[in-house]
Scaffold this active site. Structure first.
Site, PDB file in Angstrom:
ATOM      1  N   HIS A 180       0.871  -1.185   0.000  1.00 16.81           N
ATOM      2  CA  HIS A 180       0.000   0.000   0.000  1.00 16.81           C
ATOM      3  C   HIS A 180       0.906   1.231   0.000  1.00 16.81           C
ATOM      4  CE1 HIS A 180      -3.727  -2.040   2.012  1.00 16.81           C
ATOM      5  NE2 HIS A 180      -4.047  -1.717   0.765  1.00 16.81           N
ATOM      6  N   CYS A 274      -2.316   2.768   8.984  1.00 16.05           N
ATOM      7  CA  CYS A 274      -3.344   1.822   8.546  1.00 16.05           C
ATOM      8  C   CYS A 274      -4.564   1.862   9.465  1.00 16.05           C
ATOM      9  CB  CYS A 274      -2.802   0.400   8.537  1.00 16.05           C
ATOM     10  SG  CYS A 274      -1.420   0.143   7.436  1.00 16.05           S
TER      11      CYS A 274
HETATM   12  N1  ARG Z   1      -4.095  -7.188   6.414  1.00 14.84           N
HETATM   13  C1  ARG Z   1      -4.419  -5.961   5.763  1.00 14.84           C
HETATM   14  C2  ARG Z   1      -4.355  -6.140   4.255  1.00 14.84           C
HETATM   15  O1  ARG Z   1      -3.468  -6.805   3.805  1.00 14.84           O
HETATM   16  C3  ARG Z   1      -3.515  -4.857   6.195  1.00 14.84           C
HETATM   17  C4  ARG Z   1      -3.896  -3.497   5.675  1.00 14.84           C
HETATM   18  C5  ARG Z   1      -2.945  -2.429   6.030  1.00 14.84           C
HETATM   19  N2  ARG Z   1      -3.470  -1.152   5.694  1.00 14.84           N
HETATM   20  C6  ARG Z   1      -2.805  -0.141   5.153  1.00 14.84           C
HETATM   21  N3  ARG Z   1      -3.403   1.004   5.035  1.00 14.84           N
HETATM   22  N4  ARG Z   1      -1.585  -0.290   4.693  1.00 14.84           N
HETATM   23  O2  ARG Z   1      -5.184  -5.669   3.522  1.00 14.84           O
END
Ligand code: ARG
Length: 281
Positions: A180, A274
């Site tokens: 991300h 996150c």
């Molecule tokens: N387990 C989640 C996923 O893989 C983690 C999300 C993390 N969020 C972020 N904004 N980077 O989607």
């Protein structure tokens, strides 16, 4: 009177201004790791939901202590990743662009967050394209930095540009550990960012270097504990407690880094940012 802390701030460091933030969070009451949709997740490694809640509570208390207006969405049993509220949408000018998740395990979160936005008076735009909200869209001043490569589809960048009428800059992520955009870039204020160069392809890196010549460059070590996944009000920057070099660089530049330990939520591949969705009315 001078304290040790003052001595660490260089005399040339600019004066930073804290702006009151309004954010949305989701308590990790049902947090666990039972599927693997990023390299951080391993269902074989046990998780401790009570510890996740306690660590998250510290983050919540930190934000409240900074004077933020913190809203909460109810967690839903069976949606263990819902704690990562940043992925629930992207909100500017009271318009909430909903999320459409890449993996089926998280898809029900999209409508759940859109319901919350509607109930709380936001103008909701149902997405046509795959996107994971503020995980991949970051507002820096008037410009929207948009990530693609692992999650949000590049078509969603056009959708966001049409909705908000602001310039959107596409950045390609190349390292699956930084899937991300908010794991590879931290927004510090309207003009300053921090980033991890190795997370981007060459053309994207050229854009970042040109637009942000004074950016904080994160170390691989700090990035490897999602140290960049932080949240700033323009002066106070809430970061991973273990991101020591990032902390030092922030202090040198006149910011006030505040470390929190979210080790349990790191098992799901997420950190401070996150767990934080900014609500811009
Ligand atoms: N387990 C989640 C996923 O893989 C983690 C999300 C993390 N969020 C972020 N904004 N980077 O989607």
């Amino acid at each position: 009177m001078s304290t040790n802390l003052d001595a660490l701030v260089s005399p040339e460091a600019p004066v930073r201004t804290a702006l009151k933030r309004t954010i949305l969070m989701c308590k990790p009451s049902y947090f666990t790791v039972v599927y693997r949709i990023n390299p951080w997740m391993d269902p074989a490694v046990p998780t401790d939901t009570a510890l996740a809640v306690a660590q998250w509570q510290t983050l919540y208390d930190t934000y409240v202590g900074l004077g933020f207006d913190v809203h909460l969405i109810d967690p839903i049993d069976g949606l263990p990743d819902m704690v990562y509220a940043a992925n629930g949408g992207f909100v500017i000018d009271n318009i909430a662009y909903g999320a459409a998740f890449t993996y089926p395990q998280r898809q029900p979160e999209g409508p759940a967050y859109m319901d919350w936005f509607r109930e709380n008076g936001f103008d909701v735009r149902v997405p046509q394209e795959i996107n994971e909200g503020e995980g991949d869209f970051l507002l820096v001043g008037d410009v929207i930095l948009a990530g693609t490569g692992f999650r949000s589809a590049s078509n969603s960048h056009e959708e966001v540009s049409a909705i908000y009428g602001r310039p959107v800059i596409t950045l390609n992520l190349v390292n699956p550990n930084f899937y991300h955009l908010d794991t590879a870039i931290a927004v510090l204020d309207d003009t300053n960012i921090a980033y991890l160069p190795s997370a981007f392809d060459e053309p994207s890196l050229a854009i970042l270097r040109e637009r942000y010549p004074d950016a904080v460059i994160a170390t691989e070590e700090d990035a490897a504990i999602l140290g960049l996944n932080s949240y700033s009000d323009g002066y106070n920057v809430v970061i991973a407690a273990r991101a020591k070099d990032f902390e030092r660089q922030l202090r040198e530049r006149g910011y006030n880094p505040i470390g929190v330990d979210l080790s349990e939520l790191l098992l799901g591949g997420g950190g401070v940012k996150c767990c934080t969705l900014e609500l811009r009315r």
